[in-house]
Design an enzyme around this catalytic site. Structure first.
Site, PDB file in Angstrom:
ATOM      1  N   HIS A  24       1.095   5.244   1.155  1.00  0.00           N
ATOM      2  CA  HIS A  24       0.449   6.121   2.135  1.00  0.00           C
ATOM      3  C   HIS A  24       1.127   7.487   2.107  1.00  0.00           C
ATOM      4  O   HIS A  24       2.370   7.557   2.146  1.00  0.00           O
ATOM      5  CB  HIS A  24       0.542   5.507   3.540  1.00  0.00           C
ATOM      6  CG  HIS A  24      -0.151   6.312   4.578  1.00  0.00           C
ATOM      7  ND1 HIS A  24      -1.528   6.374   4.683  1.00  0.00           N
ATOM      8  CD2 HIS A  24       0.344   7.113   5.547  1.00  0.00           C
ATOM      9  CE1 HIS A  24      -1.842   7.187   5.686  1.00  0.00           C
ATOM     10  NE2 HIS A  24      -0.736   7.639   6.226  1.00  0.00           N
ATOM     11  N   ASN A  40       0.845  -1.198   0.000  1.00  0.00           N
ATOM     12  CA  ASN A  40       0.000   0.000   0.000  1.00  0.00           C
ATOM     13  C   ASN A  40       0.876   1.242   0.000  1.00  0.00           C
ATOM     14  O   ASN A  40       1.968   1.246   0.559  1.00  0.00           O
ATOM     15  CB  ASN A  40      -0.888  -0.014   1.253  1.00  0.00           C
ATOM     16  CG  ASN A  40      -1.805   1.199   1.312  1.00  0.00           C
ATOM     17  OD1 ASN A  40      -2.209   1.727   0.286  1.00  0.00           O
ATOM     18  ND2 ASN A  40      -2.108   1.641   2.517  1.00  0.00           N
ATOM     19  N   ASP A  45      -2.301   0.845   8.282  1.00  0.00           N
ATOM     20  CA  ASP A  45      -0.995   1.417   7.864  1.00  0.00           C
ATOM     21  C   ASP A  45       0.104   1.043   8.851  1.00  0.00           C
ATOM     22  O   ASP A  45       1.001   1.848   9.138  1.00  0.00           O
ATOM     23  CB  ASP A  45      -1.112   2.948   7.762  1.00  0.00           C
ATOM     24  CG  ASP A  45      -2.130   3.343   6.706  1.00  0.00           C
ATOM     25  OD1 ASP A  45      -2.882   4.310   6.958  1.00  0.00           O
ATOM     26  OD2 ASP A  45      -2.190   2.671   5.659  1.00  0.00           O
ATOM     27  N   SER A  95       5.135   6.821   2.050  1.00  0.00           N
ATOM     28  CA  SER A  95       5.608   5.492   2.462  1.00  0.00           C
ATOM     29  C   SER A  95       4.956   4.409   1.618  1.00  0.00           C
ATOM     30  O   SER A  95       3.807   4.565   1.178  1.00  0.00           O
ATOM     31  CB  SER A  95       5.237   5.222   3.934  1.00  0.00           C
ATOM     32  OG  SER A  95       5.693   6.259   4.772  1.00  0.00           O
TER      33      SER A  95
HETATM   34  C1  GRF Z   1      -2.667   8.671  -2.614  1.00  0.00           C
HETATM   35  O1  GRF Z   1      -1.940   9.694  -1.953  1.00  0.00           O
HETATM   36  C2  GRF Z   1      -2.733   7.451  -1.747  1.00  0.00           C
HETATM   37  O2  GRF Z   1      -1.563   7.196  -1.006  1.00  0.00           O
HETATM   38  C3  GRF Z   1      -3.836   7.839  -0.807  1.00  0.00           C
HETATM   39  O3  GRF Z   1      -4.805   8.455  -1.614  1.00  0.00           O
HETATM   40  C4  GRF Z   1      -4.138   9.045  -2.719  1.00  0.00           C
HETATM   41  C5  GRF Z   1      -4.741   8.469  -3.949  1.00  0.00           C
HETATM   42  O4  GRF Z   1      -4.453   9.330  -4.991  1.00  0.00           O
HETATM   43  N1  GRF Z   1      -4.365   6.673  -0.129  1.00  0.00           N
HETATM   44  P1  GRF Z   1      -4.752   8.840  -6.491  1.00  0.00           P
HETATM   45  O5  GRF Z   1      -6.135   8.206  -6.465  1.00  0.00           O
HETATM   46  O6  GRF Z   1      -3.676   7.851  -6.835  1.00  0.00           O
HETATM   47  O7  GRF Z   1      -4.675  10.105  -7.294  1.00  0.00           O
END
Ligand code: GRF
Length: 198
Positions: free
Chosen positions: A107, A105, A143, A134
């Site tokens: 984050h 994932n 997370d 991360s």
């Molecule tokens: C990313 O920053 C991801 O880490 C977080 O939400 C955002 C998603 O952005 N969970 P996108 O949909 O890839 O534009």
């Protein structure tokens, strides 16, 4: 290495991965994109000719059933690796049990700082001068899995949640692409990473 990417939103990180994987020299292929809603990011999969599926979220009391539907879809595609990239959903334990540690994932914070659904907002609220991005192995927590890669990102005066998140995302993208590449070439061993957590 075959990869399934799961999203909920715009999928800008997905797009970056699709672009990286469209280079024949890149050692991984995205074989399917999944979402928990009609995410706008599914358009990127279509543009790159990648199949997609939607397992619609039907509310908290349906979490286990949602997880079973997701497992059924993943069983169809049998990817080597599942990447959560903007999936705004906590995976049910059955999904984590079936797929971790081949389940990573991204984050938008420097874990273990600011976990959860509002990592960018929380960093701003905390008044820190730097946060980060991360890439972790997904475990049963929020997370809380082993950190595979992370990088600091500055918080600038006048930043709001959007401007800070837009500065974090490119960092997330290059970390994610590099982690997928390193897993594909065997440089990053997920079993080892998962086993090494205290
Ligand atoms: C990313 O920053 C991801 O880490 C977080 O939400 C955002 C998603 O952005 N969970 P996108 O949909 O890839 O534009």
């Amino acid at each position: 290495l075959t990869v399934a990417v799961l999203i909920s939103g715009a999928g800008s990180n997905l797009r970056a991965l699709l672009e990286a994987a469209s280079d024949p020299a890149f050692p991984a292929r995205i074989v399917v994109v999944g979402a928990d809603r009609e995410a706008s990011g599914l358009a990127h999969a279509e543009e790159f000719g990648i199949p997609s599926f939607v397992v619609p979220w039907r509310g908290g009391d349906q979490r286990a059933e949602w997880g079973d539907e997701l497992l059924a879809q993943l069983d169809v595609w049998q990817p080597d690796l599942v990447v959560l990239s903007g999936l705004m959903r906590l995976l049910p334990p059955a999904v984590v049990a079936a797929w971790s540690p081949r389940l990573v994932n991204t984050h938008p914070a420097y874990l273990p700082e600011f976990p959860g659904a509002h990592g960018v907002r929380d960093a701003l609220a905390a008044g820190v001068t730097e946060t980060g991005a991360s890439v972790i192995v997904v475990d049963d927590g929020v997370d809380s899995g082993p950190i595979l890669a992370q990088e600091r990102v500055s918080v600038l005066p006048g930043d709001d949640e959007h401007s800070l998140h837009e500065r974090i995302k490119p960092v997330e993208r290059h970390l994610l692409i590099d982690v997928v590449r390193r897993i594909a070439i065997g440089e990053l061993d997920l079993d080892l990473a998962a086993a090494s957590t205290p």
